[in-house]
Write an enzyme that holds these catalytic residues in place. Structure first.
Site, PDB file in Angstrom:
ATOM      1  N   CYS A 162       4.393  -6.063  -1.547  1.00 23.85           N
ATOM      2  CA  CYS A 162       5.054  -6.533  -2.778  1.00 23.85           C
ATOM      3  C   CYS A 162       5.907  -7.782  -2.547  1.00 23.85           C
ATOM      4  O   CYS A 162       6.224  -8.487  -3.501  1.00 23.85           O
ATOM      5  CB  CYS A 162       5.932  -5.429  -3.359  1.00 23.85           C
ATOM      6  SG  CYS A 162       5.070  -3.871  -3.600  1.00 23.85           S
ATOM      7  N   HIS A 214       3.809  -6.237 -12.449  1.00 23.97           N
ATOM      8  CA  HIS A 214       4.058  -6.475 -11.025  1.00 23.97           C
ATOM      9  C   HIS A 214       2.735  -6.695 -10.281  1.00 23.97           C
ATOM     10  O   HIS A 214       2.231  -5.790  -9.634  1.00 23.97           O
ATOM     11  CB  HIS A 214       4.811  -5.261 -10.461  1.00 23.97           C
ATOM     12  CG  HIS A 214       5.024  -5.254  -8.982  1.00 23.97           C
ATOM     13  ND1 HIS A 214       5.091  -6.398  -8.215  1.00 23.97           N
ATOM     14  CD2 HIS A 214       5.190  -4.207  -8.114  1.00 23.97           C
ATOM     15  CE1 HIS A 214       5.291  -6.058  -6.946  1.00 23.97           C
ATOM     16  NE2 HIS A 214       5.335  -4.745  -6.862  1.00 23.97           N
ATOM     17  N   CYS A 222      11.624  -4.174  -2.986  1.00 20.68           N
ATOM     18  CA  CYS A 222      11.117  -3.279  -1.959  1.00 20.68           C
ATOM     19  C   CYS A 222       9.647  -3.624  -1.716  1.00 20.68           C
ATOM     20  O   CYS A 222       9.026  -4.328  -2.510  1.00 20.68           O
ATOM     21  CB  CYS A 222      11.261  -1.823  -2.381  1.00 20.68           C
ATOM     22  SG  CYS A 222      10.489  -1.410  -3.965  1.00 20.68           S
TER      23      CYS A 222
END
Length: 406
Positions: A90, A361, A391
Protein backbone atom coordinates in the site's frame (compact mmCIF):
# COMPACT_ATOMS: atom_id res chain seq x y z
CA UNK A 1 22.41 21.74 1.13
CA UNK A 2 20.51 20.45 -1.88
CA UNK A 3 16.80 19.86 -1.34
CA UNK A 4 14.37 17.50 -3.07
CA UNK A 5 11.29 19.28 -4.39
CA UNK A 6 8.08 18.14 -6.05
CA UNK A 7 7.48 20.16 -9.21
CA UNK A 8 4.51 18.34 -10.76
CA UNK A 9 1.76 15.98 -9.62
CA UNK A 10 -1.10 14.28 -11.41
CA UNK A 11 -3.57 11.64 -10.31
CA UNK A 12 -6.30 9.84 -12.20
CA UNK A 13 -9.86 9.38 -11.05
CA UNK A 14 -10.24 6.23 -8.96
CA UNK A 15 -12.35 3.47 -10.47
CA UNK A 16 -14.20 0.66 -8.75
CA UNK A 17 -12.47 -2.65 -9.40
CA UNK A 18 -14.39 -5.08 -11.58
CA UNK A 19 -17.33 -2.80 -12.26
CA UNK A 20 -16.12 0.78 -12.46
CA UNK A 21 -15.06 3.35 -15.01
CA UNK A 22 -11.46 2.12 -15.52
CA UNK A 23 -11.94 -1.65 -15.79
CA UNK A 24 -10.98 -1.75 -19.49
CA UNK A 25 -7.78 0.29 -19.16
CA UNK A 26 -4.45 -1.53 -18.96
CA UNK A 27 -2.41 -0.27 -16.01
CA UNK A 28 0.45 0.89 -18.22
CA UNK A 29 -1.92 2.96 -20.36
CA UNK A 30 -3.45 4.51 -17.24
CA UNK A 31 -0.02 5.23 -15.80
CA UNK A 32 1.19 6.65 -19.12
CA UNK A 33 -1.57 9.26 -19.16
CA UNK A 34 -0.66 10.45 -15.66
CA UNK A 35 3.05 10.68 -16.52
CA UNK A 36 2.23 12.73 -19.61
CA UNK A 37 0.01 15.00 -17.50
CA UNK A 38 2.79 15.54 -14.96
CA UNK A 39 5.35 16.27 -17.69
CA UNK A 40 2.97 18.76 -19.27
CA UNK A 41 3.02 20.79 -16.05
CA UNK A 42 6.75 21.49 -16.49
CA UNK A 43 7.32 22.16 -20.22
CA UNK A 44 10.81 23.49 -19.42
CA UNK A 45 11.83 19.89 -18.64
CA UNK A 46 12.92 17.60 -21.44
CA UNK A 47 12.00 14.00 -20.68
CA UNK A 48 15.49 12.95 -21.73
CA UNK A 49 16.81 14.87 -18.69
CA UNK A 50 15.12 12.45 -16.29
CA UNK A 51 17.64 10.33 -14.40
CA UNK A 52 15.37 7.43 -13.45
CA UNK A 53 11.75 6.32 -13.28
CA UNK A 54 10.36 4.61 -10.19
CA UNK A 55 6.90 3.03 -10.32
CA UNK A 56 5.15 1.54 -7.32
CA UNK A 57 2.66 -1.29 -7.58
CA UNK A 58 1.49 -3.78 -4.97
CA UNK A 59 1.20 -6.72 -7.35
CA UNK A 60 3.98 -6.51 -9.98
CA UNK A 61 2.62 -9.42 -12.04
CA UNK A 62 0.39 -9.99 -15.05
CA UNK A 63 -0.26 -6.69 -16.82
CA UNK A 64 1.57 -4.97 -13.96
CA UNK A 65 4.61 -7.17 -14.44
CA UNK A 66 7.71 -7.03 -16.62
CA UNK A 67 9.07 -3.92 -14.89
CA UNK A 68 6.43 -1.23 -15.32
CA UNK A 69 9.00 1.41 -14.37
CA UNK A 70 11.13 0.68 -17.41
CA UNK A 71 8.06 0.34 -19.62
CA UNK A 72 6.84 3.73 -18.37
CA UNK A 73 10.06 5.36 -19.57
CA UNK A 74 9.66 3.75 -22.99
CA UNK A 75 6.00 4.77 -23.19
CA UNK A 76 7.05 8.34 -22.37
CA UNK A 77 9.40 8.34 -25.36
CA UNK A 78 12.46 8.32 -23.14
CA UNK A 79 14.17 5.09 -24.12
CA UNK A 80 17.46 6.26 -22.58
CA UNK A 81 15.84 6.71 -19.14
CA UNK A 82 16.07 3.61 -16.91
CA UNK A 83 13.22 2.44 -14.74
CA UNK A 84 12.44 0.25 -11.75
CA UNK A 85 9.28 -1.22 -10.26
CA UNK A 86 8.88 -1.15 -6.49
CA UNK A 87 6.47 -2.96 -4.18
CA UNK A 88 5.94 -1.91 -0.58
CA UNK A 89 2.32 -2.85 -1.10
CA UNK A 90 0.00 0.00 0.00
CA UNK A 91 2.99 2.34 0.48
CA UNK A 92 4.65 1.57 -2.86
CA UNK A 93 4.45 5.08 -4.32
CA UNK A 94 5.58 6.69 -1.08
CA UNK A 95 8.60 4.42 -1.38
CA UNK A 96 9.25 5.67 -4.94
CA UNK A 97 9.24 9.28 -3.72
CA UNK A 98 11.52 8.27 -0.85
CA UNK A 99 13.96 6.75 -3.35
CA UNK A 100 13.97 9.94 -5.41
CA UNK A 101 14.44 12.01 -2.25
CA UNK A 102 17.37 9.88 -1.10
CA UNK A 103 19.06 9.87 -4.52
CA UNK A 104 18.87 13.65 -4.74
CA UNK A 105 20.20 14.06 -1.20
CA UNK A 106 23.06 11.67 -2.05
CA UNK A 107 23.91 13.62 -5.19
CA UNK A 108 23.18 10.64 -7.43
CA UNK A 109 20.79 12.30 -9.83
CA UNK A 110 18.63 15.40 -9.93
CA UNK A 111 15.37 14.57 -11.76
CA UNK A 112 13.09 11.59 -11.13
CA UNK A 113 9.66 10.31 -12.02
CA UNK A 114 7.91 8.88 -8.97
CA UNK A 115 4.66 7.14 -9.83
CA UNK A 116 2.24 4.45 -8.76
CA UNK A 117 -0.47 2.35 -10.37
CA UNK A 118 -2.84 -0.44 -9.41
CA UNK A 119 -5.51 -2.09 -11.51
CA UNK A 120 -7.22 -4.65 -9.33
CA UNK A 121 -9.70 -5.14 -12.18
CA UNK A 122 -6.93 -6.61 -14.31
CA UNK A 123 -5.33 -8.94 -11.72
CA UNK A 124 -7.13 -12.09 -12.78
CA UNK A 125 -7.18 -11.66 -16.53
CA UNK A 126 -6.03 -14.83 -18.26
CA UNK A 127 -6.34 -16.93 -15.09
CA UNK A 128 -9.01 -19.60 -14.81
CA UNK A 129 -8.48 -20.11 -11.09
CA UNK A 130 -7.91 -16.56 -9.85
CA UNK A 131 -4.68 -15.58 -8.14
CA UNK A 132 -2.17 -18.37 -7.41
CA UNK A 133 -1.81 -19.79 -3.90
CA UNK A 134 1.52 -18.49 -2.65
CA UNK A 135 1.09 -19.09 1.11
CA UNK A 136 4.36 -20.39 2.56
CA UNK A 137 3.78 -23.31 4.97
CA UNK A 138 6.03 -21.82 7.66
CA UNK A 139 3.38 -19.24 8.44
CA UNK A 140 0.65 -20.52 10.70
CA UNK A 141 -2.93 -20.07 9.49
CA UNK A 142 -3.85 -16.90 11.36
CA UNK A 143 -7.55 -17.14 10.53
CA UNK A 144 -7.81 -20.65 11.96
CA UNK A 145 -5.83 -19.57 15.03
CA UNK A 146 -8.18 -16.63 15.55
CA UNK A 147 -11.19 -18.94 15.37
CA UNK A 148 -9.66 -21.25 17.99
CA UNK A 149 -9.02 -18.31 20.28
CA UNK A 150 -12.58 -17.07 19.90
CA UNK A 151 -13.92 -20.52 20.79
CA UNK A 152 -11.71 -20.59 23.86
CA UNK A 153 -12.81 -17.13 24.95
CA UNK A 154 -9.31 -15.62 24.63
CA UNK A 155 -8.61 -12.15 23.17
CA UNK A 156 -9.10 -11.56 19.45
CA UNK A 157 -5.38 -11.14 18.90
CA UNK A 158 -2.27 -12.05 20.81
CA UNK A 159 1.24 -12.17 19.46
CA UNK A 160 1.53 -15.47 17.55
CA UNK A 161 5.11 -15.84 18.72
CA UNK A 162 3.68 -16.48 22.17
CA UNK A 163 2.27 -19.71 20.70
CA UNK A 164 5.42 -20.59 18.79
CA UNK A 165 4.18 -19.39 15.38
CA UNK A 166 5.48 -16.87 12.89
CA UNK A 167 3.06 -13.98 12.33
CA UNK A 168 1.11 -14.42 9.11
CA UNK A 169 1.81 -11.83 6.36
CA UNK A 170 -0.80 -13.50 4.14
CA UNK A 171 -3.65 -12.74 6.54
CA UNK A 172 -6.54 -10.94 4.83
CA UNK A 173 -6.37 -7.21 5.47
CA UNK A 174 -9.90 -7.19 6.88
CA UNK A 175 -8.86 -9.79 9.44
CA UNK A 176 -5.95 -7.59 10.51
CA UNK A 177 -8.41 -4.73 10.96
CA UNK A 178 -10.59 -6.91 13.17
CA UNK A 179 -7.47 -7.75 15.19
CA UNK A 180 -6.71 -4.05 15.68
CA UNK A 181 -10.32 -3.30 16.59
CA UNK A 182 -10.23 -5.99 19.27
CA UNK A 183 -6.78 -5.09 20.55
CA UNK A 184 -7.61 -1.38 20.83
CA UNK A 185 -11.33 -1.67 21.69
CA UNK A 186 -12.47 0.28 18.63
CA UNK A 187 -16.24 -0.03 18.61
CA UNK A 188 -18.42 -0.69 15.58
CA UNK A 189 -20.18 2.62 16.20
CA UNK A 190 -16.90 4.57 16.20
CA UNK A 191 -15.85 2.91 12.96
CA UNK A 192 -19.19 3.64 11.32
CA UNK A 193 -19.08 7.27 12.42
CA UNK A 194 -15.66 7.64 10.83
CA UNK A 195 -16.87 5.98 7.63
CA UNK A 196 -19.80 8.39 7.44
CA UNK A 197 -17.41 11.29 8.08
CA UNK A 198 -15.23 10.24 5.15
CA UNK A 199 -18.15 10.06 2.75
CA UNK A 200 -19.70 13.32 3.94
CA UNK A 201 -16.40 15.23 3.73
CA UNK A 202 -15.73 13.85 0.24
CA UNK A 203 -19.22 14.94 -0.86
CA UNK A 204 -18.59 18.42 0.51
CA UNK A 205 -15.19 18.60 -1.22
CA UNK A 206 -16.70 17.51 -4.54
CA UNK A 207 -19.40 20.17 -4.31
CA UNK A 208 -16.79 22.85 -3.55
CA UNK A 209 -14.78 21.97 -6.67
CA UNK A 210 -11.85 20.63 -4.68
CA UNK A 211 -11.60 17.34 -6.54
CA UNK A 212 -12.09 18.99 -9.90
CA UNK A 213 -8.76 20.69 -9.20
CA UNK A 214 -7.20 17.52 -7.78
CA UNK A 215 -8.07 15.01 -10.53
CA UNK A 216 -6.53 14.67 -13.99
CA UNK A 217 -9.16 13.20 -16.33
CA UNK A 218 -8.49 9.93 -18.16
CA UNK A 219 -9.43 9.33 -21.79
CA UNK A 220 -10.66 5.81 -22.55
CA UNK A 221 -10.03 3.96 -25.81
CA UNK A 222 -13.48 4.91 -27.13
CA UNK A 223 -12.87 8.61 -26.43
CA UNK A 224 -14.91 8.72 -23.23
CA UNK A 225 -13.41 11.05 -20.62
CA UNK A 226 -13.52 9.97 -16.96
CA UNK A 227 -13.06 12.91 -14.60
CA UNK A 228 -14.57 11.86 -11.26
CA UNK A 229 -13.92 9.16 -8.67
CA UNK A 230 -16.38 6.27 -8.74
CA UNK A 231 -16.48 5.79 -4.99
CA UNK A 232 -17.93 8.73 -3.05
CA UNK A 233 -21.59 8.31 -2.12
CA UNK A 234 -24.01 11.11 -1.37
CA UNK A 235 -26.17 11.52 1.71
CA UNK A 236 -24.50 8.71 3.67
CA UNK A 237 -25.91 8.45 7.20
CA UNK A 238 -25.21 6.44 10.33
CA UNK A 239 -28.58 4.76 9.89
CA UNK A 240 -27.54 3.38 6.51
CA UNK A 241 -24.02 2.38 7.49
CA UNK A 242 -24.96 0.78 10.81
CA UNK A 243 -27.30 -1.59 8.95
CA UNK A 244 -24.45 -3.18 6.97
CA UNK A 245 -23.33 -6.69 7.90
CA UNK A 246 -19.73 -7.48 8.94
CA UNK A 247 -17.60 -8.71 6.05
CA UNK A 248 -14.72 -10.65 7.59
CA UNK A 249 -16.08 -12.22 10.80
CA UNK A 250 -19.68 -13.10 11.63
CA UNK A 251 -19.43 -11.22 14.90
CA UNK A 252 -16.97 -8.63 13.59
CA UNK A 253 -17.08 -4.86 13.26
CA UNK A 254 -15.54 -4.21 9.84
CA UNK A 255 -18.11 -3.58 7.10
CA UNK A 256 -18.23 -2.18 3.59
CA UNK A 257 -19.21 1.13 5.17
CA UNK A 258 -16.12 1.58 7.34
CA UNK A 259 -13.32 0.26 5.10
CA UNK A 260 -11.98 1.06 1.64
CA UNK A 261 -13.15 -0.77 -1.50
CA UNK A 262 -10.97 -2.37 -4.21
CA UNK A 263 -9.92 0.01 -6.94
CA UNK A 264 -8.04 1.02 -10.07
CA UNK A 265 -5.97 4.18 -10.51
CA UNK A 266 -2.61 5.81 -11.22
CA UNK A 267 -0.66 8.89 -10.14
CA UNK A 268 2.67 10.48 -11.00
CA UNK A 269 5.00 13.02 -9.41
CA UNK A 270 8.15 14.69 -10.71
CA UNK A 271 10.78 15.11 -8.01
CA UNK A 272 13.97 17.08 -8.64
CA UNK A 273 16.68 18.97 -6.84
CA UNK A 274 15.95 22.58 -6.00
CA UNK A 275 19.15 23.51 -7.86
CA UNK A 276 17.92 21.95 -11.13
CA UNK A 277 14.49 23.51 -10.64
CA UNK A 278 16.08 26.97 -10.43
CA UNK A 279 18.28 26.28 -13.46
CA UNK A 280 15.24 25.24 -15.51
CA UNK A 281 13.06 28.09 -14.26
CA UNK A 282 10.57 25.73 -12.58
CA UNK A 283 8.67 26.85 -9.49
CA UNK A 284 8.47 23.93 -7.00
CA UNK A 285 5.16 22.91 -5.48
CA UNK A 286 6.66 21.52 -2.28
CA UNK A 287 9.81 20.37 -0.54
CA UNK A 288 10.22 16.81 0.68
CA UNK A 289 11.15 17.31 4.32
CA UNK A 290 11.54 13.77 5.67
CA UNK A 291 10.26 10.22 5.40
CA UNK A 292 9.88 7.31 7.79
CA UNK A 293 9.29 3.58 7.51
CA UNK A 294 8.45 1.12 10.27
CA UNK A 295 7.41 -2.48 10.85
CA UNK A 296 5.28 -4.44 13.30
CA UNK A 297 3.41 -7.74 13.36
CA UNK A 298 1.63 -8.20 10.03
CA UNK A 299 -1.43 -9.37 11.94
CA UNK A 300 -1.95 -5.82 13.30
CA UNK A 301 -0.48 -4.02 10.30
CA UNK A 302 -3.02 -1.18 10.54
CA UNK A 303 -1.07 0.48 13.35
CA UNK A 304 1.94 0.93 11.05
CA UNK A 305 1.49 4.69 10.51
CA UNK A 306 2.16 5.45 14.17
CA UNK A 307 5.87 4.62 14.38
CA UNK A 308 6.52 5.65 10.76
CA UNK A 309 5.07 9.11 11.42
CA UNK A 310 6.98 9.49 14.68
CA UNK A 311 10.17 8.54 12.87
CA UNK A 312 9.63 11.06 10.06
CA UNK A 313 8.79 13.80 12.56
CA UNK A 314 11.94 13.02 14.54
CA UNK A 315 14.08 13.20 11.38
CA UNK A 316 12.51 16.57 10.59
CA UNK A 317 12.87 17.91 14.13
CA UNK A 318 9.11 18.45 14.27
CA UNK A 319 6.16 17.40 16.39
CA UNK A 320 2.67 16.35 15.37
CA UNK A 321 1.33 19.77 16.37
CA UNK A 322 3.57 21.41 13.73
CA UNK A 323 1.63 19.71 10.93
CA UNK A 324 -1.23 21.58 9.28
CA UNK A 325 -2.86 18.67 7.43
CA UNK A 326 -2.64 14.90 7.74
CA UNK A 327 -3.53 12.42 5.02
CA UNK A 328 -3.86 9.03 6.73
CA UNK A 329 -4.87 6.29 4.35
CA UNK A 330 -8.27 4.97 5.34
CA UNK A 331 -7.69 1.30 4.71
CA UNK A 332 -10.00 0.70 7.67
CA UNK A 333 -11.59 3.02 10.20
CA UNK A 334 -10.51 0.44 12.79
CA UNK A 335 -6.86 1.37 12.24
CA UNK A 336 -7.14 5.08 11.50
CA UNK A 337 -8.84 5.87 14.82
CA UNK A 338 -6.11 4.38 17.08
CA UNK A 339 -3.48 5.97 14.83
CA UNK A 340 -5.07 9.38 15.42
CA UNK A 341 -5.21 8.65 19.16
CA UNK A 342 -1.62 7.44 19.45
CA UNK A 343 -0.24 10.42 17.53
CA UNK A 344 -2.38 12.85 19.52
CA UNK A 345 -3.90 14.41 16.41
CA UNK A 346 -6.68 16.93 16.07
CA UNK A 347 -9.23 15.17 13.85
CA UNK A 348 -10.04 18.54 12.27
CA UNK A 349 -6.64 18.32 10.54
CA UNK A 350 -7.03 14.70 9.37
CA UNK A 351 -8.42 13.71 5.94
CA UNK A 352 -10.38 16.94 5.74
CA UNK A 353 -11.56 16.19 2.19
CA UNK A 354 -12.50 12.59 2.88
CA UNK A 355 -10.26 9.58 2.43
CA UNK A 356 -10.00 6.11 0.98
CA UNK A 357 -13.26 4.88 2.53
CA UNK A 358 -14.99 7.30 0.17
CA UNK A 359 -12.44 7.76 -2.63
CA UNK A 360 -10.90 4.31 -2.85
CA UNK A 361 -7.45 2.75 -2.43
CA UNK A 362 -5.65 1.49 -5.57
CA UNK A 363 -2.73 0.12 -3.59
CA UNK A 364 0.31 1.14 -5.65
CA UNK A 365 -1.25 4.48 -6.59
CA UNK A 366 -2.32 5.57 -3.13
CA UNK A 367 0.88 7.18 -1.83
CA UNK A 368 1.28 9.41 -4.88
CA UNK A 369 -2.47 10.11 -4.95
CA UNK A 370 -2.47 11.19 -1.32
CA UNK A 371 0.57 13.40 -1.96
CA UNK A 372 -1.26 15.11 -4.80
CA UNK A 373 -4.39 15.54 -2.66
CA UNK A 374 -2.33 16.86 0.25
CA UNK A 375 -0.72 19.49 -1.98
CA UNK A 376 -4.13 20.50 -3.33
CA UNK A 377 -5.42 20.76 0.25
CA UNK A 378 -2.48 22.80 1.53
CA UNK A 379 -2.91 25.22 -1.36
CA UNK A 380 -6.67 25.52 -0.83
CA UNK A 381 -6.13 26.36 2.84
CA UNK A 382 -2.95 28.41 2.33
CA UNK A 383 -1.29 26.02 4.78
CA UNK A 384 2.35 25.01 4.95
CA UNK A 385 3.12 21.48 6.14
CA UNK A 386 1.49 18.11 5.66
CA UNK A 387 2.00 14.41 6.24
CA UNK A 388 1.05 11.44 4.08
CA UNK A 389 1.04 8.18 6.03
CA UNK A 390 -0.35 4.69 5.71
CA UNK A 391 -0.13 1.11 6.84
CA UNK A 392 1.04 -1.57 4.40
CA UNK A 393 0.31 -5.25 4.06
CA UNK A 394 2.92 -7.45 5.66
CA UNK A 395 3.08 -5.25 8.75
CA UNK A 396 4.66 -1.94 7.74
CA UNK A 397 4.04 1.78 7.89
CA UNK A 398 5.35 4.72 5.88
CA UNK A 399 5.19 8.48 6.27
CA UNK A 400 6.19 11.45 4.14
CA UNK A 401 6.41 15.07 5.31
CA UNK A 402 6.15 17.90 2.78
CA UNK A 403 6.37 21.67 3.00
CA UNK A 404 4.32 23.64 0.46
CA UNK A 405 6.37 26.19 -1.49
CA UNK A 406 3.82 27.58 -3.96
Amino acid sequence: MVEAVIVAAARSPIGRAGKGSLVDVRPLDLLGQMIEAALAQVPQLSRTQIDDTYVGTAQPAGEQGYNLGRQASIFAGADAVPGATVSRYCASSVQTTRMAFHAIKAGEGSIFLSAGVESVSRYRLGRSDGMPDTHHPRYADAEARSARRAGAGVPEWTDPRDEGHLPDPYLAMGQTAENVAGLRSVSRAAQDEFGVRSQNLAEKAIDSGFYQADITPVTLADGTVVSTDDGPRRSVTMEKVSALAPVFRPDGTVTAGNCCPLNDGAAALIVMSDVRARELGITPLARVVATGVSALSPEIMGLGPVDASRQALAYAGMSASDIDLWEINEAFAAQVLPTVEDLGLDLERVNVHGGAIALGHPFGMTGARMTRTLLTGLTARDASTGVVTMCAAGGQGMALIVERLS
